[in-house]
Every structure is written in C-alpha cells, then in structure tokens.
Design an enzyme around this catalytic site. Sequence first.
Site, PDB file in Angstrom:
ATOM      1  CG  ASP A   1      62.389   5.415   7.828  1.00 35.79           C
ATOM      2  OD1 ASP A   1      63.535   4.724   8.151  1.00 35.79           O
ATOM      3  OD2 ASP A   1      61.403   5.026   7.282  1.00 35.79           O
TER       4      ASP A   1
ATOM      5  CE  LYS B   1      65.028   6.318  14.979  1.00 37.44           C
ATOM      6  NZ  LYS B   1      64.183   6.387  13.899  1.00 37.44           N
TER       7      LYS B   1
ATOM      8  CE  LYS C   1      71.885  17.208  10.250  1.00 39.31           C
ATOM      9  NZ  LYS C   1      71.951  17.937   8.861  1.00 39.31           N
TER      10      LYS C   1
ATOM     11  N   GLY D   1      67.753   1.425   9.944  1.00 36.09           N
ATOM     12  CA  GLY D   1      68.476   1.867   8.851  1.00 36.09           C
ATOM     13  C   GLY D   1      68.880   3.438   9.236  1.00 36.09           C
ATOM     14  CG  HIS D   2      69.807   4.688  12.500  1.00 40.40           C
ATOM     15  ND1 HIS D   2      70.055   4.255  13.775  1.00 40.40           N
ATOM     16  CD2 HIS D   2      68.405   4.700  12.534  1.00 40.40           C
ATOM     17  CE1 HIS D   2      68.997   3.956  14.396  1.00 40.40           C
ATOM     18  NE2 HIS D   2      68.032   4.133  13.678  1.00 40.40           N
ATOM     19  CB  THR D   3      70.988   7.807   6.482  1.00 45.39           C
ATOM     20  OG1 THR D   3      70.177   6.670   5.888  1.00 45.39           O
ATOM     21  CG2 THR D   3      71.903   8.057   5.189  1.00 45.39           C
TER      22      THR D   3
ATOM     23  NE  ARG E   1      58.418 -18.562  28.661  1.00 48.10           N
ATOM     24  CZ  ARG E   1      57.389 -18.917  29.313  1.00 48.10           C
ATOM     25  NH1 ARG E   1      57.400 -18.916  30.657  1.00 48.10           N
ATOM     26  NH2 ARG E   1      56.263 -19.233  28.711  1.00 48.10           N
TER      27      ARG E   1
ATOM     28  CD  GLN F   1      63.076  -0.522  14.547  1.00 50.16           C
ATOM     29  OE1 GLN F   1      62.964  -0.701  15.665  1.00 50.16           O
ATOM     30  NE2 GLN F   1      64.070  -0.710  13.469  1.00 50.16           N
TER      31      GLN F   1
ATOM     32  CB  THR G   1      59.101  -2.969  14.744  1.00 51.89           C
ATOM     33  OG1 THR G   1      60.158  -3.971  14.704  1.00 51.89           O
ATOM     34  CG2 THR G   1      59.350  -1.991  15.941  1.00 51.89           C
TER      35      THR G   1
ATOM     36  NE  ARG H   1      59.961  -2.130   2.724  1.00 45.28           N
ATOM     37  CZ  ARG H   1      59.230  -2.631   3.845  1.00 45.28           C
ATOM     38  NH1 ARG H   1      58.225  -3.253   3.713  1.00 45.28           N
ATOM     39  NH2 ARG H   1      59.683  -2.339   4.817  1.00 45.28           N
TER      40      ARG H   1
ATOM     41  CB  VAL I   1      68.089  23.330   6.819  1.00 42.26           C
ATOM     42  CG1 VAL I   1      67.143  24.188   7.741  1.00 42.26           C
ATOM     43  CG2 VAL I   1      69.526  23.793   7.338  1.00 42.26           C
TER      44      VAL I   1
HETATM   45  P1  IMP Z   1      59.985  -5.552  11.112  1.00 36.07           P
HETATM   46  O1  IMP Z   1      60.412  -4.546  12.114  1.00 36.07           O
HETATM   47  O2  IMP Z   1      60.789  -5.944  10.053  1.00 36.07           O
HETATM   48  O3  IMP Z   1      59.359  -6.499  11.867  1.00 36.07           O
HETATM   49  O4  IMP Z   1      58.715  -4.661  10.381  1.00 36.07           O
HETATM   50  C1  IMP Z   1      57.414  -4.292  10.809  1.00 36.07           C
HETATM   51  C2  IMP Z   1      57.279  -2.882  10.426  1.00 36.07           C
HETATM   52  O5  IMP Z   1      58.016  -1.982  10.815  1.00 36.07           O
HETATM   53  C3  IMP Z   1      57.231  -2.660   8.996  1.00 36.07           C
HETATM   54  O6  IMP Z   1      56.073  -1.931   8.482  1.00 36.07           O
HETATM   55  C4  IMP Z   1      58.493  -2.190   8.664  1.00 36.07           C
HETATM   56  O7  IMP Z   1      58.521  -1.387   7.246  1.00 36.07           O
HETATM   57  C5  IMP Z   1      58.772  -1.272   9.769  1.00 36.07           C
HETATM   58  N1  IMP Z   1      60.031  -0.864  10.118  1.00 36.07           N
HETATM   59  C6  IMP Z   1      60.842  -1.569  10.583  1.00 36.07           C
HETATM   60  N2  IMP Z   1      62.201  -1.099  10.775  1.00 36.07           N
HETATM   61  C7  IMP Z   1      61.846   0.217  10.568  1.00 36.07           C
HETATM   62  C8  IMP Z   1      62.689   1.411  10.238  1.00 36.07           C
HETATM   63  O8  IMP Z   1      63.929   1.484  10.901  1.00 36.07           O
HETATM   64  N3  IMP Z   1      62.166   2.313   9.820  1.00 36.07           N
HETATM   65  C9  IMP Z   1      60.916   2.507   9.415  1.00 36.07           C
HETATM   66  N4  IMP Z   1      60.136   1.423   9.371  1.00 36.07           N
HETATM   67  C10 IMP Z   1      60.678   0.244   9.801  1.00 36.07           C
END
Ligand code: IMP
Length: 436
Positions: free
Chosen positions: A13, A16, A18, A40-42, A144, A225, A240, A304, A415
Amino acid sequence: MAVTCVIGVQWGDEGKGKVVDLLARRSDFVVRFQGGGNAGHTVVVGREKYVLHLIPSGVLHPGVRCVIGNGVVVDPAQFFQEIADLRARGIAIDGGNLHVSERAHLVLPYHKLQDRLAESSRSREKLGTTGRGIGPCYMDKAARVGLRVADLLNPPRFADRLRANVEEKNKLFTAVYGGEALDAAAVLAEYEGHRERMRPFVCDTARLLQEASEAGKELLLEGAQGTLLDVDFGTYPFVTSSHSDAGGVAAGCGLPARRVDRVVGVLKAYTTRVGSGPCPTELKDAQGVDLREKGEEYGATTGRPRRCGWFDLVACRYSVRLNDVDVLAVTKLDVLDHLETLRVAVAYEVRGERTDHFPADVDALEEARPVYRDFAGWRRPIGGIRRRVDLPAAARAYLDFLEESLETPIQLVSVGSERDQTIVEGLPWISGSSGA
Ligand code: IMP
C-alpha cells in the site's frame, strides 16, 4: 531501453499503482510477477478512480501490453470480472494487450474456503489474510498439486486432477474443520466455463518477455504487496506467500535476473500495515487515527482500516538494501501537511539494546521500541507544488534526511492522488512526457 522494477519498500500500500501508472506511459510491457487478487493498486485519473487487483496498472494506457506472469496466482472469476469492469469504463482489453502465463497457478474455490477456515481456526496468531485463497494456492503449488492455466486448457487432465484435489480437500474441510464438502462437479462446471474465455489471453509469457527484452523494448515489472510481506524476508509468519521483493522477478516472470536494470523503491512518507503482525512504529492513539483519516488508509481489497504510524527507517533501510534500490519514490507526503511535529524511527531498542538491525525473530520485533528523531512539520498544503525546491523548507529537510539515511536518491514525490500531483526530478524516462 531497459527493464525497470517497481517494488514496495514497506508493508504494501505504498502507492505503487500511481508510480507504475506514471512509468507505464513510456513502457511497452507492464508485468505482474507475484501475488494475486490480494493486491489492490489504486490509480486516480481525473475524476475516475481505478482499483486494480490482478490486472497490471499499465492497462490504463493504450498501446501498453500487460502480462500476468507465472508467479501470479489467478482467480479466473476475478480476472474476468476485472476485465468486464474495465471494459465497462471504456478500457480496451483483449488477447492483444493482456497476456496470462500458461504456467500461472489457478486459485480454486477450495483455496478460498481453506484460507477462511484456517484463519478462523487459528486461536492465536491470526494472519489477517485477505481471504482470497492466496496462501493455500501457493501451498498447493509448492506441494505439487496445484492446477495451472495450462492444465485448464487440457480438459481431461484438468477434470481428473480437479476431482482428486476436491476429494483431498473435502477430507480436510469435513474431518478437520467440521465444515461442508465442496461439490467437485460444480467446481468443474464453473472452471470449464472459463476455459475458452481464458484461451485468447494465454501464452508463454516468459518467452514473450525474453524476446521483448532482447528486442530492446521497455519493460516495467510491477511488484505487489511490499518487501516486508515477502515470504522469506518479511515479518514471517505475518507475510504473504510470495516473493514480493525484487528477488521474485526471475522466478515470477521468466526474465533472467540479470536483465533488471533498475529498481524503483516506493515508500510512503509514513508507515501503514493492514492485517496482523509486528509494526514497531504503529500509533495506537489519536495520532494514528488522524493519519488514517487524513491518508484515507483503508485496504483497497478488503476495506479494512490500516494500522498507521511514523516512518520506520530501520525497516526501510533493510528493504532498500535487500532490493538494491536505485531510486526512491516517496508517496503521500501531503498527508503530513497539517502536523506540527513528525517522527522517524532511526533505531530500535530491543530487550534493552539499541540496534539498527531488523530482527528475524518476530517476538523481538513485536517488542522493539522505536528510537525517534523529531522533525518540524511544514503546516501548509503542498498538493499544488511541482518542484522539490518549492516545497516548504521543513518538507525538504524531511526528504533530505530520508534520502541521506537510505543512501538512495528520491526522484519522485507524490503530493496528492492525481496523476499530475507529482514532483518528478531525475526520472528521465517519465519527466517531460505529456501525461494524460
Ligand atoms: P494474504 O496475502 O491474503 O495471504 O494475506 C497475508 C498478509 O498480507 C495479510 O496481513 C494481508 O493483509 C497482507 N496483504 C496481502 N496483500 C496485501 C496488499 O496488497 N497490501 C497490503 N497488505 C497486503
């Protein structure tokens, strides 16, 4: 012509989306190499806000070809939904500008169920996953027993392996978790429905990228991530399941590691983390809530609330070195506009000892107390500023300190959320472009 990799330096978050969107206008290919629908890329373009999960952010630029590499885990339903949503907003997508690796693993309904059941059965140490089946899908890949896009295109093999997998998973769901069994026939029917729609997008993307690179095309590799969520180098087990640092490139898209010419590290001017796990500079008080509200820090995938805190130099130094970052992009500096004082963690105190080491022991990191250095705030809006020299002196001092401490030049400062609310200095491959 070069291969540029954009990596999050914190816990994801960082903004990236942008940065990739800005760099993409000069790229021939934009490539995802790990993660899946958990990202989630905004990207904000004028009044339009796009949130991309699986499809690379480059898709917003006509003429750019997007690639979902073998290291990504693909949920077909989500993939087609995202395509439909983008098409509905006038973005052209077909097999000519979006390519999916035949080696990418598929997220199946049993992965999502397993993700939810495993998470709810954890009494301690809940990971706070996104619930998208990401962890179980990578588990099956390593075990596998995963099913890949190539398998989907091979009907008898797919049916056979899928039935066997559902049978195995059902033992787990019923006997261990006491839940309901999945109906293999229903899953099969759903995925068979995806087959012919998927086919036009599928190719040997590793070869496509190798040839593109050999032909001198401009390639942009879009990390999802962030480094501190990397399965090896992140805050394990609160990570992750993929390699979200620059080390994930070769394995995740088939471009040889030596082809990467530069790494752009993206970091937010403060810290956020969504989900569980240590976050030494987290502010659990009104100051943290204030950062969340000002920065609109809510997960782009799950909604969240993100945990917010001061900038963590210990963690970022660790990440910058790990990725061998060439240039830094600092985002959301404007979120700090109103603050009287800003703090940066320059070291940790762990079990009575001062250290600048980022510990592997998750308990040590949980106990780490940040040692702060304070900076004066600038207390005026900076969203309209386009040159670093025009920033208030206090904002410049803050950036200078980060730059010196991380021993890496900051060449982009965001900014505001709009494309043009960006100070670009020294990134020759995007400065001077007309923008959109
Ligand atoms: P998972 O990738 O869904 O297994 O989640 C594992 C951890 O990575 C959790 O704490 C998620 O909130 C965090 N996470 C997964 N994808 C993102 C992302 O794109 N941004 C921020 N945190 C992420």
